[in-house]
Design an enzyme around this catalytic site. Structure first.
Site, PDB file in Angstrom:
ATOM      1  N   ARG A 161       0.164  -8.170  -9.492  1.00 18.27           N
ATOM      2  CA  ARG A 161       0.757  -8.733  -8.265  1.00 18.27           C
ATOM      3  C   ARG A 161      -0.316  -9.393  -7.403  1.00 18.27           C
ATOM      4  O   ARG A 161      -1.503  -9.107  -7.559  1.00 18.27           O
ATOM      5  CB  ARG A 161       1.439  -7.615  -7.472  1.00 18.27           C
ATOM      6  CG  ARG A 161       2.595  -7.055  -8.265  1.00 18.27           C
ATOM      7  CD  ARG A 161       3.411  -6.078  -7.466  1.00 18.27           C
ATOM      8  NE  ARG A 161       4.529  -5.641  -8.283  1.00 18.27           N
ATOM      9  CZ  ARG A 161       5.712  -5.287  -7.826  1.00 18.27           C
ATOM     10  NH1 ARG A 161       5.951  -5.287  -6.536  1.00 18.27           N
ATOM     11  NH2 ARG A 161       6.662  -4.915  -8.650  1.00 18.27           N
ATOM     12  N   ASN A 203       1.193  -3.086 -12.094  1.00 15.59           N
ATOM     13  CA  ASN A 203       1.328  -3.664 -10.755  1.00 15.59           C
ATOM     14  C   ASN A 203       0.063  -4.397 -10.276  1.00 15.59           C
ATOM     15  O   ASN A 203       0.107  -5.139  -9.289  1.00 15.59           O
ATOM     16  CB  ASN A 203       1.716  -2.596  -9.723  1.00 15.59           C
ATOM     17  CG  ASN A 203       3.158  -2.141  -9.824  1.00 15.59           C
ATOM     18  OD1 ASN A 203       3.509  -1.019  -9.485  1.00 15.59           O
ATOM     19  ND2 ASN A 203       4.034  -3.025 -10.293  1.00 15.59           N
ATOM     20  N   ASP A 263      12.277   1.411  -6.512  1.00 18.53           N
ATOM     21  CA  ASP A 263      12.364  -0.018  -6.819  1.00 18.53           C
ATOM     22  C   ASP A 263      13.273  -0.761  -5.844  1.00 18.53           C
ATOM     23  O   ASP A 263      14.248  -0.197  -5.343  1.00 18.53           O
ATOM     24  CB  ASP A 263      12.894  -0.173  -8.256  1.00 18.53           C
ATOM     25  CG  ASP A 263      12.689  -1.568  -8.788  1.00 18.53           C
ATOM     26  OD1 ASP A 263      11.892  -2.328  -8.207  1.00 18.53           O
ATOM     27  OD2 ASP A 263      13.329  -1.909  -9.800  1.00 18.53           O
ATOM     28  N   ASN A 317      12.003  -2.909  -3.243  1.00 16.14           N
ATOM     29  CA  ASN A 317      11.395  -3.221  -1.936  1.00 16.14           C
ATOM     30  C   ASN A 317      11.317  -4.733  -1.702  1.00 16.14           C
ATOM     31  O   ASN A 317      11.600  -5.216  -0.604  1.00 16.14           O
ATOM     32  CB  ASN A 317       9.975  -2.657  -1.858  1.00 16.14           C
ATOM     33  CG  ASN A 317       9.937  -1.153  -1.965  1.00 16.14           C
ATOM     34  OD1 ASN A 317      10.962  -0.506  -1.815  1.00 16.14           O
ATOM     35  ND2 ASN A 317       8.768  -0.590  -2.216  1.00 16.14           N
TER      36      ASN A 317
HETATM   37  C1  FPP Z   1       8.807  -1.534  -6.513  1.00 15.53           C
HETATM   38  O1  FPP Z   1       9.596  -2.472  -5.803  1.00 15.53           O
HETATM   39  C2  FPP Z   1       7.896  -0.831  -5.605  1.00 15.53           C
HETATM   40  C3  FPP Z   1       6.532  -0.786  -5.730  1.00 15.53           C
HETATM   41  C4  FPP Z   1       5.797  -1.444  -6.834  1.00 15.53           C
HETATM   42  C5  FPP Z   1       5.691  -0.112  -4.727  1.00 15.53           C
HETATM   43  C6  FPP Z   1       6.224   1.181  -4.164  1.00 15.53           C
HETATM   44  C7  FPP Z   1       5.432   1.502  -2.969  1.00 15.53           C
HETATM   45  C8  FPP Z   1       5.891   2.077  -1.839  1.00 15.53           C
HETATM   46  C9  FPP Z   1       7.279   2.571  -1.682  1.00 15.53           C
HETATM   47  C10 FPP Z   1       5.016   2.228  -0.635  1.00 15.53           C
HETATM   48  C11 FPP Z   1       3.849   3.171  -0.736  1.00 15.53           C
HETATM   49  C12 FPP Z   1       4.137   4.492  -1.294  1.00 15.53           C
HETATM   50  C13 FPP Z   1       3.922   5.705  -0.717  1.00 15.53           C
HETATM   51  C14 FPP Z   1       4.046   6.896  -1.598  1.00 15.53           C
HETATM   52  C15 FPP Z   1       3.606   5.898   0.714  1.00 15.53           C
HETATM   53  P1  FPP Z   1       9.403  -4.025  -6.092  1.00 15.53           P
HETATM   54  O2  FPP Z   1       8.314  -4.545  -5.237  1.00 15.53           O
HETATM   55  O3  FPP Z   1       9.150  -4.245  -7.562  1.00 15.53           O
HETATM   56  O4  FPP Z   1      10.788  -4.587  -5.674  1.00 15.53           O
HETATM   57  P2  FPP Z   1      11.557  -5.833  -6.309  1.00 15.53           P
HETATM   58  O5  FPP Z   1      11.875  -5.455  -7.735  1.00 15.53           O
HETATM   59  O6  FPP Z   1      12.770  -5.946  -5.462  1.00 15.53           O
HETATM   60  O7  FPP Z   1      10.647  -7.012  -6.211  1.00 15.53           O
END
Ligand code: FPP
Length: 248
Positions: free
Chosen positions: A79, A76, A28, A30
């Protein structure tokens, strides 16, 4: 008796001879990582995918048996399509690379989740990586993809009911162990440690059955900034906890 317990010193040394068998991570933060840099959210996912590579490789190197990661939840899909496509694109890139070096790395890949809404190409890649790596003995990486814990439990209940109707099972014979065999995680030991970066203090529908007795580790570090050192901190912290499983 002191009413206030001072915060214990964070341990820093990992005992690599006594690692947990299974570590599960909610990747979490990103989006926030990208926002702080004035970048699009998709850049955060790209950085998160890099972190995933680093951490999966490290888990293989230290001899961890199982690593589970939350890559895409059943929620998700809410989104923006552009973001969903970017995450799926990153997965595709990762799987193509993984297939190319699988023989060397001997990483076993599994997917937890309903793959049917994915594009036929991505679904095929997922099945192919599972099939090629079926007998590999490196770390087993479980990618939770279109995964939701409640959804998993409902599917398991449905599958068990269907077996009962077919005459292959009887409700009175259902135990926790037999029920586990209806989950995506059938045959995989429960996670010992669940890590959630980014400062959020919840499990968000991630492995609710399997994580019933897991130790939880939260850190404010955002997933793209998570590192081997951060994982070591979580492992060392885990090793200083007493797991009682309801006993004393
Ligand atoms: C949550 O952070 C993350 C995700 C919903 C996606 C995770 C995906 C990856 C790390 C990339 C692809 C995966 C692999 C296995 C190659 P968020 O977007 O909810 O972050 P935020 O809470 O800061 O908005």
């Amino acid at each position: 008796m002191a009413l206030f317990q001072p915060k214990r010193e964070a341990p820093s040394q990992v005992d690599f001879e006594h690692l947990p068998r299974h570590v599960a991570i909610i990747m979490d933060g990103n989006g926030r990582w990208a926002k702080r840099r004035g970048l699009p959210r998709t850049a955060g996912h790209a950085a998160g995918a890099e972190t995933f590579r680093t951490i999966a490789t490290y888990c293989k190197d230290i001899g961890l048996e199982y690593l589970s990661v939350y890559a895409f939840s059943t929620e998700n899909w809410r989104r923006p399509m552009e973001e969903i496509s970017a995450i799926m694109g990153l997965l595709k890139k990762y799987l193509l690379e993984a297939i190319a070096k699988m023989e060397r790395d001997r990483v076993k890949m599994k997917f937890f989740g309903d793959l049917s809404p994915l594009t036929p190409e991505l679904r095929q890649l997922c099945l192919e990586t599972e099939e090629i790596s079926r007998h590999y003995d490196g770390v087993q990486v479980n990618i939770c993809l279109n995964y939701g814990g409640r959804d998993e439990l409902v599917r398991a209940a449905r599958a068990f009911a269907a077996d009962c109707l077919k005459g292959g099972a009887r409700p009175e014979d259902l135990t926790e162990a037999t029920f586990s065999n209806y989950l995506f995680s059938a045959g995989v030991p429960d996670p010992d440690l669940v890590i959630r970066p980014s400062g959020e203090l919840r499990l968000s529908n991630f492995l609710p059955w399997q994580a019933a007795y897991a130790e939880l580790y939260f850190t404010d570090v955002l997933w793209p900034d998570f590192s081997k050192e951060e994982l070591n901190r979580a492992l060392a912290d885990y090793q200083h906890r007493a797991r009682r499983f309801g006993g004393v």
